[in-house]
Design a protein around this motif. Structure first.
Motif, short mmCIF file in Angstrom:
data_model
loop_
_atom_site.label_atom_id
_atom_site.label_comp_id
_atom_site.label_asym_id
_atom_site.label_seq_id
_atom_site.Cartn_x
_atom_site.Cartn_y
_atom_site.Cartn_z
N GLU A 118 40.10 32.39 44.51
CA GLU A 118 39.33 32.01 43.21
C GLU A 118 40.10 32.36 41.86
O GLU A 118 40.43 33.53 41.73
CB GLU A 118 37.98 32.87 43.15
CG GLU A 118 36.98 31.86 43.99
CD GLU A 118 35.69 33.01 43.93
OE1 GLU A 118 35.34 33.50 43.15
OE2 GLU A 118 34.99 33.30 45.19
N ILE A 119 40.47 31.46 41.12
CA ILE A 119 41.04 31.58 39.86
C ILE A 119 39.81 31.38 39.02
O ILE A 119 39.34 30.42 38.93
CB ILE A 119 42.18 30.79 39.54
CG1 ILE A 119 43.34 30.94 40.83
CG2 ILE A 119 42.86 31.24 38.32
CD1 ILE A 119 44.40 29.84 40.72
N ARG A 120 39.61 32.63 38.09
CA ARG A 120 38.65 32.49 37.13
C ARG A 120 39.06 32.47 35.59
O ARG A 120 39.43 33.65 35.17
CB ARG A 120 37.45 33.52 37.37
CG ARG A 120 36.99 33.61 38.91
CD ARG A 120 35.97 34.77 38.97
NE ARG A 120 35.53 34.90 40.52
CZ ARG A 120 35.32 36.16 40.98
NH1 ARG A 120 35.57 37.28 40.41
NH2 ARG A 120 35.19 36.14 42.24
N HIS A 121 38.92 31.54 34.90
CA HIS A 121 39.33 31.42 33.56
C HIS A 121 40.41 32.20 33.20
O HIS A 121 40.29 32.81 32.05
CB HIS A 121 37.94 31.91 32.78
CG HIS A 121 36.78 31.41 33.27
ND1 HIS A 121 36.38 30.14 32.96
CD2 HIS A 121 35.53 31.73 33.89
CE1 HIS A 121 35.25 29.59 33.67
NE2 HIS A 121 34.71 30.90 34.33
N ILE A 122 41.35 31.88 33.59
CA ILE A 122 42.73 32.66 33.28
C ILE A 122 43.44 31.83 31.96
O ILE A 122 43.42 30.76 31.99
CB ILE A 122 43.85 32.78 34.39
CG1 ILE A 122 44.36 31.45 34.87
CG2 ILE A 122 43.53 33.90 35.37
CD1 ILE A 122 45.45 31.48 35.74
N SER A 123 44.04 32.96 31.20
CA SER A 123 44.46 32.34 30.12
C SER A 123 46.05 33.19 29.78
O SER A 123 45.89 34.39 30.24
CB SER A 123 44.02 32.37 28.56
OG SER A 123 42.37 32.15 29.04
N VAL A 182 42.31 36.62 38.94
CA VAL A 182 42.68 35.82 40.30
C VAL A 182 42.01 36.84 41.80
O VAL A 182 42.44 37.84 41.51
CB VAL A 182 44.11 35.84 40.14
CG1 VAL A 182 44.61 35.04 41.50
CG2 VAL A 182 44.71 35.30 39.00
N VAL A 183 41.36 35.95 42.26
CA VAL A 183 40.77 36.84 43.34
C VAL A 183 41.05 36.20 44.71
O VAL A 183 41.12 35.08 44.61
CB VAL A 183 39.07 36.75 43.30
CG1 VAL A 183 38.51 37.61 44.40
CG2 VAL A 183 38.74 37.50 42.03
#
Lengths: 254, 290, 292
Positions: free
Chosen positions: A5-10, A60-61
């Motif tokens: 799971e990639i959560r809203h990376i910037s 990142v999970v």
């Protein structure tokens, strides 16, 4: 919960947004294509997942474990294998040794065993060589195991790089433009190989690629990036008919 | 801290700044640490001694001779040691070995001529000190300060304002792209080696005036390295700041614990600095590209 | 003493440290300009231990090596995480500091006069046996997983990390091994000559070792050992050369770097397999000559 799971990376580089709010969920066995024009931040996404860079925000999970801030080698050991856009094979090692390098961090003998051959060292080295043989056979390079990588063709170097990434026993495999610089026959071989390993090992594959035919034919889901932003997500069909994509990317190429 | 120590520190610091800058320029453009730099300083200081100073000429001709010698040695070094390696695209380790080998060569040549003896530059001033308020300041220190600052300002002007400076910055940033843009990278690299050599020559001469001339005085280049590590490897501004800090720090150490311990203390400071802030004061980030 | 035996002893001692440099530079691609300082630590610590406590020489060697490794850890800890340049800068500074320290602690070390009266118990045979042992250990290390990881780091540190290699740890292991070997060389040297002086351990000595490794071939242990032996033998037998040693070395190596960058041996190693191959090639040539 998804495998990755990639959560809203910037990620910003000196004011330039390389990635702006990128999210992705990948299940085991899926192939995700990431496409977009040059400078869209595709490789930066890979570098952020694999820990070369740290994300400015987001997380990142991997199978429930947050790996965003871990050092690069730990992320690899937890199950993220990758290849590089410009092939990065270790010079000075044979092909077999190149692949073994990815096994060595898991190989269980101490510095003492590194200086003096203990039974354990023999056992572990043997296990490593068997695994290396297995993965080299998967990519069809087992007969060339004692050759030097710099003497190989571009396509074969790619295969060695993939075998090396497989040796990390990844749960998620990141392939960064694997078809770049290959001949049409080699591209066909590579497409087959990616499909085959995806079925055989059941990991999630993230694929950055400029050859749209390749991406469209094997991806379950396609993410289209432009200037760091995700402008569309969907199946090959959906993406091809998405107005924003045609304008920003496909349109620009015609 | 007394005014005296501060002045000494700043004057030492400017000499270190010369070393650190000459080192950082080459580091920036070729991305390796030039270890022949110390021996370049030694060799040019000796050339200036034998050609000019021993004939009783003044300080300025000695400095000019030393700077020119430094430029020449540095240019020859680039040709002999680095040109082919760059052309062959050899791994960066070869630059390193080449630079130590060159260093070894220069130092060996100086030893052949000078042996293990000590040499001392003649006194350039009849009254070596001046009295300013309550402090005694040596004229040599002031001259060093003035000339070093002038050299640094001149360099800043060249780098920021002239076309050759722009080209240097471009080649440092990305050699291949710069070449595609029509910049003659070989020429620019030569220019950088010349500038670096001039700074090395000046620094060598100053070190010779400050201490004594020996074949092994090139090891003082360590101070320049420490300064660039503290300042941030590859950053020119950082190198100057780091050098000034190191100079003042050393002046304080020197007055409190003597010269031997001062060397060790500044090394310890560098280690601690690397632990806390490895990117240095200027925060330059020399990371490999993925 | 017979000149040959004397030179052989010097060669053996040099080879012990060259093995250390090979692991650090040849395998891992790191450069230390302070290796000689670890030699100094080995020499002084072992010498002082035996002189002051009269303990067994080999025990003193082990303690000296352990001490050098601890110092190496403190020096290496901040730098192994960073670009490989830093280790050269830091070790150079460390070498200068050790030289100062030896002078400052003159009441123990004898200062500028050096440490005298160390029993001369290391003869040529002891040196030879230890050198051979160290060479075997180095060869075994090269073909272990650590050797492979070191080469991977030298070739591409970023890719090595991406393969799960803990680069800081592997670099540290290589650095400490090289510290241990140079310290051992220092011990041997002290108990061979019976004297340790403060001026023998400058950066030039470390540079000499690096030059030897590159002369023979940085990627080949055989080459490095050849380089070490050849460049130690040569000046001893040509006294006229001794004065110009540094200059001749430097010119030789510059030629090699420019025109044969892989060194005399390239990547060739002296293994039974390669020997057989070379022999076969030789036989084939002989046969061809006969046929003509």
């Amino acid at each position: 919960m998804a495998l990755l799971e990639i959560r809203h990376i910037s990620k910003n580089f000196g004011g330039i947004k390389a990635i702006a709010d990128f999210s992705l969920e990948a299940e085991a066995g899926q192939i995700h294509g990431i496409i977009g024009p040059n400078g869209a931040g595709k490789t930066t996404i890979f570098n952020t997942i694999s820990g070369v860079y740290q994300a400015d925000s987001g997380s990142v999970v991997l199978s429930g474990e947050d790996i965003t801030r871990l050092p690069q080698y730990k992320i690899t050991r937890l199950g993220i294998g990758r290849t590089f856009q410009n092939i990065r094979i270790f010079r000075g090692l044979t092909i077999e040794e190149n692949v073994l390098c990815a096994f060595d961090p898991q190989s269980k003998y101490s510095v003492f065993g590194g200086l003096i051959p203990t039974p354990k060292r023999f056992k572990e080295e043997k296990r490593g060589r068997e695994l290396a043989r297995k993965y080299l056979e998967v990519v069809g390079m087992a007969d060339k195991k004692d050759e030097r990588p710099e003497n190989l063709s571009y396509g074969n170097q790619r295969k060695v790089e993939i075998a090396r990434a497989l040796m990390c026993e990844p749960k998620v495999l990141l392939l960064d433009e694997p078809a770049a610089g290959l001949t049409p026959t080699e591209v066909m071989e590579l497409t087959d190989l990616i499909k085959r390993i995806s079925v055989e090992f059941g990991f999630a594959i993230l694929l950055i690629e400029h050859r749209l035919d390749l991406v469209m034919s094997i991806s379950d889901l396609i993410h289209v990036q432009n200037f760091g932003e995700t402008i569309a997500v969907g199946t090959a069909d959906e993406v091809q008919h998405n107005q924003a994509v045609i304008e920003a990317y496909l349109g620009a190429e015609q | 801290m007394s005014f005296q120590i501060l002045i000494n520190g700043i004057s030492t610091g400017t000499v270190y700044a010369l070393i650190a800058i000459g080192f950082a320029l080459v580091f920036n453009i070729l991305k390796f640490s030039n270890f022949s730099y110390g021996a370049t300083m030694t060799a040019s200081a000796f050339i200036a001694y034998f050609l000019v100073a021993s004939k009783g000429w003044g300080l300025v001709p000695t400095l000019i001779c030393s700077a020119l010698a430094g430029a020449l040695i540095s240019l020859i070094g680039e040709f002999v040691g680095f040109r082919r390696i760059l052309k062959n695209h050899s791994p960066s380790t070869y630059f390193f070995v080449s630079s130590i080998t060159l260093g070894s060569l220069y130092e060996g040549l100086v030893t052949l001529k000078a042996g293990t003896n000590f040499y001392v530059y003649p006194n350039f001033f009849e009254t070596p000190t001046i009295q300013l308020f309550q402090t005694v300041i040596s004229k040599e220190n002031i001259i060093m300060l003035v000339i070093s600052v002038a050299a640094l300002l001149a360099l800043a002007f060249v780098i920021q304002k002239t076309s050759i400076g722009r080209a240097i910055r471009a080649v440092s940033f990305d050699r291949d792209t710069a070449q595609l843009m029509g910049i003659n990278a070989t020429l620019i690299i030569q220019a950088v080696f010349i500038i670096s050599g001039i700074f090395g020559g000046l620094a060598g001469c100053f070190l010779g005036i400050k201490y004594t001339l020996t074949a092994t005085m090139g090891s003082l280049v360590v101070k320049g390295f420490i300064a660039s590590v503290i300042g941030g490897l590859g950053s020119l501004t950082g190198a100057v700041i780091g050098a000034m800090l190191l100079g003042i720090m050393e002046a304080i150490f020197l007055s409190t614990m003597g010269s031997g311990w001062a060397t060790i203390a500044s090394f310890a400071v560098m280690l601690v600095f690397l632990l806390i802030r490895p990117q240095g004061i200027a925060g330059s980030n020399v990371q490999e590209k993925a | 003493m017979n000149l040959f035996l004397y030179v052989l002893t010097q060669v053996c001692i040099t080879l012990v440290s060259v093995c250390g440099i090979y692991i650090l530079t040849g395998l891992t691609g790191m450069f230390s300009l302070g290796s000689a300082a670890f030699m100094a630590i080995g020499a002084y610590v072992s010498g002082l231990l035996v002189l002051n406590t009269g303990m067994n020489m080999y025990l003193a060697f082990l303690l000296a090596i352990a001490f050098a490794v601890c110092v190496g850890y403190v020096i290496g800890f901040p730098v192994v995480r960073l670009r490989r340049d830093y280790i050269s800068l830091v070790t150079l500074g460390f070498g200068e500091s050790i030289a100062q320290l030896i002078l400052l602690l003159s009441q123990y070390t004898g200062g500028a006069f050096g440490l005298i009266g160390i029993p001369r118990r290391v003869n040529v045979w002891i040196a030879l046996i230890i050198a051979i042992l160290v060479i075997i250990l180095t060869a075994l290390f090269k073909c272990s997983k650590y050797g492979r990881q070191c080469i991977a780091i030298k070739s591409d540190e970023l890719a090595a990390k991406a393969m799960g290699i803990n680069t800081s740890r592997v670099k540290m292991i290589a650095f400490l091994l090289s510290c241990a070997m140079t310290a051992l060389a220092g011990c041997l040297s002290a108990f061979n000559i019976g004297y340790v002086g403060p001026t023998d351990f400058g950066w030039k000595k470390s540079a000499d070792w690096v030059i030897m490794v590159f002369f023979g071939g940085v990627n080949s242990l055989t080459g490095s050992i050849f380089g070490g032996a050849f460049l130690t033998f040569l000046p001893q037998y040509m006294q006229a050369l001794n004065k110009y040693r540094a200059v001749v070395y430097a010119v030789l190596v510059l030629f090699i770097l420019n025109f044969k960058p892989k060194g005399v041996f390239g990547e060739w190693e002296l293994t039974p397999k390669n020997m057989r191959r070379a022999l076969m090639r030789f036989n084939r040539k002989q046969r061809k000559v006969k046929e003509r």
